[in-house]
Design an enzyme around this catalytic site. Structure first.
Site, mmCIF file in Angstrom:
data_model
loop_
_atom_site.group_PDB
_atom_site.id
_atom_site.type_symbol
_atom_site.label_atom_id
_atom_site.label_comp_id
_atom_site.label_asym_id
_atom_site.label_seq_id
_atom_site.Cartn_x
_atom_site.Cartn_y
_atom_site.Cartn_z
ATOM 1 N N GLY A 1 0.805 -1.211 0.000
ATOM 2 C CA GLY A 1 0.000 0.000 0.000
ATOM 3 C C GLY A 1 0.836 1.258 0.000
ATOM 4 N N HIS B 1 41.313 20.173 -5.586
ATOM 5 C CA HIS B 1 42.000 20.203 -4.301
ATOM 6 C C HIS B 1 41.424 21.310 -3.432
ATOM 7 C CE1 HIS B 1 45.298 20.066 -1.383
ATOM 8 N NE2 HIS B 1 45.339 21.398 -1.480
ATOM 9 N N THR C 1 9.132 -9.001 -6.478
ATOM 10 C CA THR C 1 8.599 -9.034 -5.118
ATOM 11 C C THR C 1 9.660 -8.948 -4.019
ATOM 12 O OG1 THR C 1 8.467 -11.442 -5.428
ATOM 13 C CG2 THR C 1 6.437 -10.189 -5.685
#
Length: 508
Positions: free
Chosen positions: A77, A487, A185
């Site tokens: 959900g 740098h 899944t």
């Protein structure tokens, strides 16, 4: 090998591939040229994705972008899967929050920032985590709407290779039809025999993300990525953390030399380790938890007490209730779905990606699977190289790697060189007083081709991607060494390690 020549070679490959795709485009024009709006999911789709995690939702969006009518089914959900809801994202939120607290308590004073007191407001910390998760899940829903992906909330299971029955969260049922169905899944927590996870005193990573108070004593079963990250969170907040590991080493996939430095770093942070140790039983009869332990090779038993036990022994593919046996999808002994190079299962029209198939169980790997899979479905070419998927442990310092470890290179019988550079010699790391760590590069001796890169440092997970790109393009250590790095930056350590690999570094 000069970088310019690498780029030209790769450019030629890209354009050749594009010509190949273009020459075959007419075959798929009837699919790609179509545009679809949101539907109920009951009409036939070009693509149906079962699972809305990183692999699933990315596959759904990419399919829609390629003009395929797409539906995504998600039982939770909330989109984003384990990663976004109870994994990667909430854990990183807590790792960051706990690190801020630890810095305020232990490091601010040395930087001239004095505080009268510092305390943990755990409910506020959890609220910040939940807010981040909520915003991101809503963001994916917005992307579904933008790309016209149909979103069905419910638990899906196969009726046939082209039909998925969905028990919706509202209590109804609908059948979603698709010409191509992608199983995405994900995975679930791997349990241990005789240990029942109640998400209160014995928790999985899910429960460890929502403890209501800081446990005085936390025992972590399993010294992998997740266990060490969650152990770090609660250790910073005040827990006494003990990690119990059956194997002889922590994070067994990590380069051995880097692993030793990493373990020493965690031990300095007061994390305790019991390696080569088996958990025989767990007793929750009293107020706390009592673990019975014994050496992995057998021997005298001992006991260990804790307020909370985190079971972090790995993850397993989640395919329960999908009806794979009904349609005949083949799996291996570990429960992983077997697929070909196009992510197709043995059942025509059914595909699988992410944690349910062999390969690293990582969100970013699942995303790449998803994109490649739908590209194949759309008649294009997709590609994922599992040897070049970066791995990151998000502790502090972080550890990030890509390619081969030194142990793997030795096993291959390849002659190689090693270049290393410590962050103690990096000006940015020294300037911010956060100089623990090292960069290690492995390169083939004859060609100087980079075989693997391993970084232990603050933000190593950000630094590693230069190395990932280098490996993808078959770069040499000299290519990185001759690339100008700004740098002062932490990334200069990678440049210096590359210099140490093919020649000599400057700053050590």
């Amino acid at each position: 090998m000069a970088m310019a020549s690498i780029s030209r070679r790769k450019a030629t490959t890209v354009f050749s591939s594009w010509r190949h795709l273009y020459s075959n485009s007419s075959k798929y024009s009837s699919i790609v040229s179509r545009s679809y709006s949101v539907s109920s999911g009951s009409d036939e789709n070009d693509v149906v994705v079962v699972g809305g995690g990183p692999g699933g939702y990315v596959a759904a969006i990419k399919a829609a972008q390629l003009g395929l009518k797409t539906t995504c089914i998600e039982k939770r959900g909330a989109l984003g899967g384990t990663c976004l809801n109870v994994g990667c994202i909430p854990s990183k939120a807590l790792l960051h929050s706990s690190h801020m607290y630890h810095e305020a308590k232990h490091s601010f004073a040395s930087h001239g920032v004095k505080l009268s007191s510092v305390e943990v407001n755990l409910p506020a910390m959890m609220a910040q985590k939940d807010k981040a998760v909520g915003n991101l899940t809503k963001g994916i829903e917005g992307l579904f709407k933008k790309n016209k992906v149909t979103y069905v909330k419910g638990y899906g299971k196969f009726l046939s290779p082209s039909e998925v029955s969905v028990d919706t969260l509202e209590g109804g049922n609908t059948v979603v039809k698709g010409k191509n169905i992608i199983i995405a899944t994900g995975s679930d927590v791997k349990g241990l025999p005789g240990i029942i996870i109640d998400e209160k005193r014995i928790v999985s990573s899910t429960g460890a993300l929502s403890l209501s108070e800081v446990p005085k004593k936390l025992v972590v079963i399993g010294a992998g990525y997740i266990g060490l990250e969650m152990g770090s969170v609660w250790g910073r907040l005040g827990s006494e953390v003990t990690v119990v590991e059956f194997a002889a080493d922590i994070v067994p996939t990590m380069d051995g030399e880097v692993r030793k430095q990493f373990q020493r770093s965690l031990e300095k942070q007061k994390m305790k380790f019991m390696l080569n140790t088996k958990v025989v039983s767990v007793d929750t009869a009293g107020n706390g938890v009592k673990l019975t332990l014994e050496p992995a090779a057998g021997g005298d038993q001992t006991t260990l007490e804790a307020d909370v036990v985190l079971v972090s022994a790995g993850r397993v593919p989640f395919t329960a209730g999908l009806g794979l046996d009904k349609i005949g999808v083949e799996t291996d002994k570990a429960g992983r779905i077997l697929v070909n190079h196009r992510f197709g299962t043995n059942v025509p029209g059914v595909y699988a990606i992410g944690d349910v198939i062999p390969g690293p169980m990582l969100a970013h790997k699942a995303e790449e699977d998803g994109v490649a899979c739908v590209e194949y479905i759309a008649g294009k070419e997709g590609h994922v190289d599992y040897d070049m998927v970066p791995g990151v442990v998000y502790t502090h310092p972080e550890v990030a790697s890509v390619g081969k470890t030194e142990e793997q290179v030795k096993a291959l019988g390849v002659d190689y060189r090693v270049g290393k550079f410590p962050f103690l010699a990096n000006s940015r790391a020294k300037a911010i007083d956060d100089a623990e760590g090292v960069v290690k590069i492995l390169a083939e001796k004859e060609t100087d081709k980079i075989l693997g890169v391993h970084i232990m440092s603050p933000n190593a997970g950000e630094l590693i991607h230069e190395a990932v790109l280098a490996l993808h393009y078959g770069a040499s250590s000299e290519d990185i060494a001759r690339t100008c790095h700004a740098h002062p930056t932490m990334s200069e350590a990678l440049k210096e390690a590359a210099m140490a690999t093919y020649d000599k570094p400057i700053h050590i």
